[in-house]
Design a protein around this motif. Structure first.
Motif, PDB file in Angstrom:
ATOM      1  N   LYS A 222       0.750  -1.022  -0.101  1.00 54.51           N
ATOM      2  CA  LYS A 222      -0.003   0.044   0.145  1.00 54.51           C
ATOM      3  C   LYS A 222       0.849   1.152   0.242  1.00 54.51           C
ATOM      4  O   LYS A 222       0.693   2.220  -0.723  1.00 54.51           O
ATOM      5  CB  LYS A 222      -0.842   0.074   1.283  1.00 54.51           C
ATOM      6  CG  LYS A 222      -2.113  -0.950   0.994  1.00 54.51           C
ATOM      7  CD  LYS A 222      -3.357  -0.624   1.668  1.00 54.51           C
ATOM      8  CE  LYS A 222      -3.205  -0.052   3.262  1.00 54.51           C
ATOM      9  NZ  LYS A 222      -4.423   0.008   3.728  1.00 54.51           N
ATOM     10  N   GLU A 223       2.066   1.279   0.719  1.00 52.98           N
ATOM     11  CA  GLU A 223       2.760   2.420   0.820  1.00 52.98           C
ATOM     12  C   GLU A 223       3.563   2.631  -0.340  1.00 52.98           C
ATOM     13  O   GLU A 223       3.738   3.790  -0.755  1.00 52.98           O
ATOM     14  CB  GLU A 223       3.974   2.107   2.103  1.00 52.98           C
ATOM     15  CG  GLU A 223       4.827   3.342   2.436  1.00 52.98           C
ATOM     16  CD  GLU A 223       4.069   4.572   3.062  1.00 52.98           C
ATOM     17  OE1 GLU A 223       2.810   4.123   3.505  1.00 52.98           O
ATOM     18  OE2 GLU A 223       4.491   5.505   3.128  1.00 52.98           O
ATOM     19  N   ILE A 224       4.109   1.556  -1.246  1.00 53.16           N
ATOM     20  CA  ILE A 224       4.528   1.571  -2.637  1.00 53.16           C
ATOM     21  C   ILE A 224       3.436   2.446  -3.341  1.00 53.16           C
ATOM     22  O   ILE A 224       4.004   3.284  -4.082  1.00 53.16           O
ATOM     23  CB  ILE A 224       5.173   0.557  -3.029  1.00 53.16           C
ATOM     24  CG1 ILE A 224       6.072  -0.447  -2.111  1.00 53.16           C
ATOM     25  CG2 ILE A 224       5.415   0.354  -4.300  1.00 53.16           C
ATOM     26  CD1 ILE A 224       6.274  -1.904  -2.492  1.00 53.16           C
ATOM     27  N   PHE A 278      13.973   5.734  -2.089  1.00 55.88           N
ATOM     28  CA  PHE A 278      14.278   4.685  -3.372  1.00 55.88           C
ATOM     29  C   PHE A 278      13.309   5.015  -4.444  1.00 55.88           C
ATOM     30  O   PHE A 278      13.675   4.958  -5.684  1.00 55.88           O
ATOM     31  CB  PHE A 278      13.903   3.286  -2.663  1.00 55.88           C
ATOM     32  CG  PHE A 278      13.939   2.330  -3.860  1.00 55.88           C
ATOM     33  CD1 PHE A 278      15.165   1.837  -4.374  1.00 55.88           C
ATOM     34  CD2 PHE A 278      12.858   1.654  -4.204  1.00 55.88           C
ATOM     35  CE1 PHE A 278      15.222   0.989  -5.270  1.00 55.88           C
ATOM     36  CE2 PHE A 278      12.842   0.599  -5.281  1.00 55.88           C
ATOM     37  CZ  PHE A 278      14.086   0.265  -5.757  1.00 55.88           C
ATOM     38  N   ILE A 279      11.849   5.134  -4.292  1.00 59.50           N
ATOM     39  CA  ILE A 279      11.241   5.341  -5.424  1.00 59.50           C
ATOM     40  C   ILE A 279      11.353   6.614  -6.202  1.00 59.50           C
ATOM     41  O   ILE A 279      11.302   6.764  -7.444  1.00 59.50           O
ATOM     42  CB  ILE A 279       9.519   5.342  -4.810  1.00 59.50           C
ATOM     43  CG1 ILE A 279       9.327   3.999  -4.389  1.00 59.50           C
ATOM     44  CG2 ILE A 279       8.631   5.900  -6.020  1.00 59.50           C
ATOM     45  CD1 ILE A 279       7.764   3.758  -3.952  1.00 59.50           C
ATOM     46  N   LEU A 280      11.705   7.643  -5.642  1.00 52.83           N
ATOM     47  CA  LEU A 280      12.272   9.186  -5.973  1.00 52.83           C
ATOM     48  C   LEU A 280      13.224   8.804  -6.896  1.00 52.83           C
ATOM     49  O   LEU A 280      13.259   9.271  -8.052  1.00 52.83           O
ATOM     50  CB  LEU A 280      12.576   9.913  -4.830  1.00 52.83           C
ATOM     51  CG  LEU A 280      12.284  11.480  -5.179  1.00 52.83           C
ATOM     52  CD1 LEU A 280      10.937  11.833  -5.021  1.00 52.83           C
ATOM     53  CD2 LEU A 280      12.898  12.248  -4.038  1.00 52.83           C
ATOM     54  N   SER A 281      14.294   8.094  -6.297  1.00 55.36           N
ATOM     55  CA  SER A 281      15.600   8.076  -7.039  1.00 55.36           C
ATOM     56  C   SER A 281      15.190   7.049  -8.319  1.00 55.36           C
ATOM     57  O   SER A 281      16.004   7.435  -9.372  1.00 55.36           O
ATOM     58  CB  SER A 281      16.442   7.345  -6.151  1.00 55.36           C
ATOM     59  OG  SER A 281      17.449   6.801  -6.570  1.00 55.36           O
ATOM     60  N   ILE A 282      14.439   6.017  -8.146  1.00 53.94           N
ATOM     61  CA  ILE A 282      14.338   5.102  -9.410  1.00 53.94           C
ATOM     62  C   ILE A 282      13.561   5.899 -10.387  1.00 53.94           C
ATOM     63  O   ILE A 282      13.799   5.898 -11.872  1.00 53.94           O
ATOM     64  CB  ILE A 282      13.494   3.925  -9.225  1.00 53.94           C
ATOM     65  CG1 ILE A 282      12.346   3.981  -8.511  1.00 53.94           C
ATOM     66  CG2 ILE A 282      14.531   2.779  -8.437  1.00 53.94           C
ATOM     67  CD1 ILE A 282      11.455   2.595  -8.316  1.00 53.94           C
ATOM     68  N   LYS A 283      12.717   6.909 -10.123  1.00 54.31           N
ATOM     69  CA  LYS A 283      11.930   7.837 -11.203  1.00 54.31           C
ATOM     70  C   LYS A 283      12.777   8.901 -11.638  1.00 54.31           C
ATOM     71  O   LYS A 283      12.901   8.921 -12.983  1.00 54.31           O
ATOM     72  CB  LYS A 283      11.024   8.393 -10.548  1.00 54.31           C
ATOM     73  CG  LYS A 283       9.727   7.480  -9.967  1.00 54.31           C
ATOM     74  CD  LYS A 283       8.279   7.869  -9.899  1.00 54.31           C
ATOM     75  CE  LYS A 283       7.425   6.847 -10.147  1.00 54.31           C
ATOM     76  NZ  LYS A 283       6.155   7.144  -9.388  1.00 54.31           N
TER      77      LYS A 283
END
Ligand SMILES: NC(=O)c1ccc[n+]([C@@H]2O[C@H](COP(=O)([O-])OP(=O)(O)OC[C@H]3O[C@@H](n4cnc5c(N)ncnc54)[C@H](OP(=O)(O)O)[C@@H]3O)[C@@H](O)[C@H]2O)c1
Length: 289
Positions: A222-224, A278-283
């Motif tokens: 859910k957080e992802i 992490f999500i910011l960085s992969i984007k």
């Protein structure tokens, strides 16, 4: 000053990738993975270490397909347990300090509280059994060692739960995720920074290291989606029994990391903060669009 040399086994894996990034500035790194030689082959391991004579050896190599290990029990034991034993034996011969990466899956998950380092181990799966035997062999073969038990790893350089959920969200309106297994999702980059601190502090023995805070895989999924701004896909909670995977996993995988905190005072980010980074960085890097 001459930089200390570190050999990393499993350097192309998910954790190995971030270890390289975090350690390369301060250490002379010698990298190896399956392409150069197999840790099941003692003579390869011994020759490689004798040639490079590192002060520190990190073993991040493993057969990490938890369900695959149930089918390929021999390979799981040979790589994860006896491969680790080979590295321990060869490291001792050249008086290197061995840092071995273990797993939370050495526990059976039946305890109500988070697991401490000296709690009895009782693995449920072949993967867990192979990691438990590895710990035994490391303790027996190497007299200068650090065993780190991390958990629920994700990073840029490997298959992991975050990528799975993001990929599924492109195709499905509903994703079913287990809600009865609890632990701490841990970003390999944050773990690598912690391992660098462990090296600087010259830690010995066994340490649990994971992100701070706990959640279920359902909460994690859910957080992802929340961080990624995905609203069209719903996460549906299910039980481990509903999923029927070949390998049993512990329901309580929570690790008590207070020993790590006491020895290092190094703050591990909350699992939510690290996941956001992490999500910011992969984007930003275009790894995931
Ligand atoms: N991933 C997790 O959630 C998790 C959780 C707790 C603990 N751990 C532990 O953390 C460590 C690092 O995990 P990871 O996720 O980075 O694993 P990974 O991405 O699968 O990396 C392991 C590396 O070891 C290599 N390898 C496999 N068999 C080998 C052999 N016989 N000889 C030499 N190299 C071999 C793999 O090559 P191939 O890819 O070609 O097989 C891979 O490059 C492992 O010890 C793992 O058990 C992982």
């Amino acid at each position: 000053m001459k930089r200390k040399r570190i050999v990393i086994f499993g350097a192309n894996g998910m954790l190995g990738h971030d270890l390289r990034k975090v350690l390369e500035k301060d250490y002379d790194l010698v990298l190896t993975d399956i392409q150069d030689g197999d840790i099941r082959d003692f003579s390869f391991v011994e020759k490689f270490l004798n040639k490079n004579l590192p002060s520190i050896v990190i073993n991040s190599a493993a057969y990490t397909d938890v369900d695959g290990c149930e089918k390929n029990q021999k390979i799981a034991m040979e790589v994860n347990a006896y491969g680790a034993g080979n590295i321990a034996k060869a490291s001792k011969k050249i008086s290197s300090w061995l840092i071995h990466i273990s797993s939370d899956y050495v526990f059976d998950g039946k305890k109500n509280l988070p697991y401490k380092e000296d709690d009895p181990i009782n693995p449920l799966s072949i993967y867990g059994k192979s990691k438990a035997l590895a710990e035994e062999l490391v303790r027996k073969e190497a007299n200068n060692y650090l065993i780190i038990r991390p958990q629920w790893l994700y990073g840029k350089a490997g298959k992991n739960f975050v990528f799975t959920i993001l990929n599924l969200s492109k195709k499905q309106k509903e994703i079913k995720v287990v809600a009865d297994q609890f632990g701490s999702p841990t970003y390999t980059y944050e773990l690598s920074k912690a391992i660098k601190v462990a090296i600087e502090k010259k830690l010995q023995g066994i340490f649990h290291i994971a992100a701070s805070g706990y959640c279920s895989w359902y909460d994690f999924a859910k957080e992802i989606l929340k961080i990624s701004g995905i609203t069209e896909t719903e996460v549906i909670p299910i039980s481990s029994d509903d999923l029927k995977r070949p390998a049993s996993r512990p329901n309580n995988s929570k690790l008590d990391c207070s020993k790590w905190q006491k020895f290092t005072s190094f703050p591990m980010k909350s699992w939510q903060k690290a996941l956001k980074d992490f999500i910011l960085s992969i984007k930003q890097e275009g790894i995931f669009k």
